[in-house]
Design an enzyme around this catalytic site. Structure first.
Site, mmCIF file in Angstrom:
data_model
loop_
_atom_site.group_PDB
_atom_site.id
_atom_site.type_symbol
_atom_site.label_atom_id
_atom_site.label_comp_id
_atom_site.label_asym_id
_atom_site.label_seq_id
_atom_site.Cartn_x
_atom_site.Cartn_y
_atom_site.Cartn_z
ATOM 1 N N GLU A 1 0.886 -1.181 0.000
ATOM 2 C CA GLU A 1 0.000 0.000 0.000
ATOM 3 C C GLU A 1 0.913 1.216 0.000
ATOM 4 O OE1 GLU A 1 -3.235 -0.007 -0.188
ATOM 5 O OE2 GLU A 1 -3.644 -2.123 0.170
ATOM 6 N N CYS B 1 -2.300 9.476 2.199
ATOM 7 C CA CYS B 1 -1.957 8.759 0.969
ATOM 8 C C CYS B 1 -2.998 9.007 -0.111
ATOM 9 C CB CYS B 1 -1.805 7.268 1.237
ATOM 10 S SG CYS B 1 -3.269 6.523 1.969
#
Ligand code: NAD
Length: 488
Positions: free
Chosen positions: A237, A271
């Site tokens: 991720e 993010c």
């Protein structure tokens, strides 16, 4: 922020520079010992079954919910984020933990599959077994929500976990692991190892059955290379450069609000935060005015905290400088917005698409806004990125269509980052944003091994897998398949 002092390191409040904790730098041997202990714990944890695990995960969840203010203080001390934002990430993490524990049996327990005509004498089923020990390596920007996106799902699927938090937020990791040990005192099912990159690297080669990594794409590549030596699977991720699209019929007030929140909350250290905006030319001026108006009311130090990682300040400054040097204009903020620890909101327009402010992850409270002739151009520009994490669309009539055309793992329509709070939805990226999925059924299966079982109910009249098979049987089967599948 951290300082190395021999075998321990200090974690520091990024807003004040005050030392808030001291933690061990775990060596490769210590990491290996943790994984070995986790191996035994994993057997016990798996033997509890879904109900036994759900009950224990509920204890941990209840402790997190009851002691929220305490944990929020630790989050704020190590990241500098406001208490309300610390609570928000904790609330979402608790929702995910509850969902994972509740749905593990349904998603991972035995499921019947159709055996097909040729093997109609069989009962076919699949079930998802735990992998064993999962190593979780986490970042600092959401030190509870992000690692728990892997940890909760890995635990619910029946694995033991060895967790290496970011060196900027080891105290948050310690708190989570201690609270788990109080809720589940029998075996070390969730262990913590602390330290810098070397401790994380040691975890990738310590014999774990999977690595769940969340962090930058650059580190993700190192993790994958290291895990490749032992063919250890990884879920990565990594970062993003998330676009937000504003269509001509969009609710501009809501779109501007989402842009300002998506770009500046958590000091832009998200993010899936909004970094680029593409706006239909018919509403561009009105939209920009609204964003500027809202951005001017956002205060660094009040609505969001400092830059958690000091080195990121230079990246933000470089991106702004590059954009301004190449003809971009700062309508809010600009190079003067970048302080030593805090960065004020910065809204950039007229920035060429090949600038670092548009191409690379800035991870700061900045946003670029570009005018497009139509939504086809918006899609093309949004998709022209090495990243593919999240995206947002504001459109009254074409939301679903535009969302489907965006090459990102998840898209929110008419609200910012909504997908991150929906536990049943998988989360993950493509390209430089990584691969694999956390959250939802896919997130549970990421930490499980599919086990297929075919059980014979009765002897088949046509035996195909035996040397006793006759020429007549072969002829019958040949004719049957030609009849069944030969037509178009
Ligand atoms: P980072 O890559 O610097 O560090 C992440 C973790 O990896 C830390 O715990 C670090 O100690 C460890 N590490 C460093 N070198 C290692 C190595 N060689 N082997 C193994 N582990 C190693 O990232 P960061 O600065 O902590 O986090 C910010 C990044 O994380 C941003 O790019 C952000 O977009 C990304 N992020 C992604 C998601 C997501 O879900 N996709 C969520 C949050 C943050």
């Amino acid at each position: 922020m951290t300082t190395l002092t021999g075998e321990t390191f200090e974690s520091v409040d990024p807003a004040t520079g005050a030392v808030v904790g001291t933690h061990p730098v775990h060596t490769a041997d210590q990491v290996e010992a943790a994984v070995a202990a986790a191996r035994d714990a994993a057997d016990w944890w798996a033997s509890l079954g879904f109900a036994g695990r759900a009950e224990r995960l509920a204890r941990w969840r209840a402790a997190l919910a009851r002691r929220m203010p305490e944990l929020c203080r630790v989050i704020t001390a190590e990241t500098g984020k406001p208490a309300g934002d610390a609570q928000l990430e904790l609330v979402l993490a608790i929702e995910h933990l509850a969902w994972a524990a509740k749905h593990a049996r349904k998603e991972l327990g035995p499921q019947r599959r159709a055996p097909g005509m040729l093997l109609a004498n069989q009962v076919a089923s699949v079930e998802y077994h735990p992998l064993g020990v999962v190593g979780v390596i986490g970042p600092w920007n959401y030190p509870v929500y992000t690692p728990l996106g892997s940890i909760s799902y890995a635990l619910a699927a029946g694995n033991a976990v060895v967790f290496k938090p970011s060196e900027y937020t080891p105290g948050v990791g310690r708190w989570l692991a201690d609270a788990f040990a109080e809720a589940v005192p029998e075996h070390p099912v969730l262990q913590l190892v602390t330290g810098f990159g070397a401790t994380g690297a040691a975890l990738t080669t310590a014999g774990v059955d999977k690595i769940a990594f969340t962090g930058s794409a650059a580190t993700g590549k190192k993790v994958m290379a290291s895990a490749a030596e032992t063919l250890t699977p990884v879920v990565i991720e990594a970062g993003g450069k998330d676009p937000l699209l504003v269509d001509a019929d969009a609710d501009l007030e809501a779109a501007a609000d989402a842009t300002v929140w998506g770009a500046f909350s958590n000091a832009g250290q998200t993010c899936a935060g909004v970094e680029r905006v593409y706006v239909h030319e018919r509403v561009y001026d009105a939209f920009v005015d609204k964003v500027v108006d809202k951005a001017r009311k956002v205060e660094a130090g009040e609505h969001y905290g400092p830059m958690t990682m000091p080195s990121q300040v230079d990246v933000v400054r470089k991106h702004i400088d590059d954009a301004l040097a190449r003809g971009g204009r700062a309508l809010v903020g600009g190079n003067g917005a970048v302080g030593e620890r805090f960065v004020r909101p910065t809204v950039l327009v007229d920035v060429p698409e090949d600038c670092s402010a548009v191409r690379e992850e800035t991870f700061g409270p900045t946003v670029t806004i570009a005018k497009v002739a139509d939504m086809d151009e918006a899609i093309e520009k949004a998709n022209d990125s090495p990243y593919g994490l999240g995206s947002t669309v504001f459109s009254k009539s074409r939301g679903m269509e535009l969302a489907r055309r965006l090459r990102t793992g998840q898209t929110a329509i008419n609200a910012p980052l909504s997908f991150a709070g929906i536990a049943s939805l998988p989360f993950g990226g493509s390209g430089e944003s990584g691969f694999g999925r956390i959250h939802g059924p896919e997130g549970l299966r990421e930490f499980a091994r599919p086990k297929s079982i075919a059980r014979q109910r009765f002897t088949a009249p046509i035996a195909l897998t035996s040397f006793a098979r006759s020429k007549r049987t072969e002829a019958i089967v040949g004719k049957l398949i030609a009849k069944l599948h030969g037509k178009r």
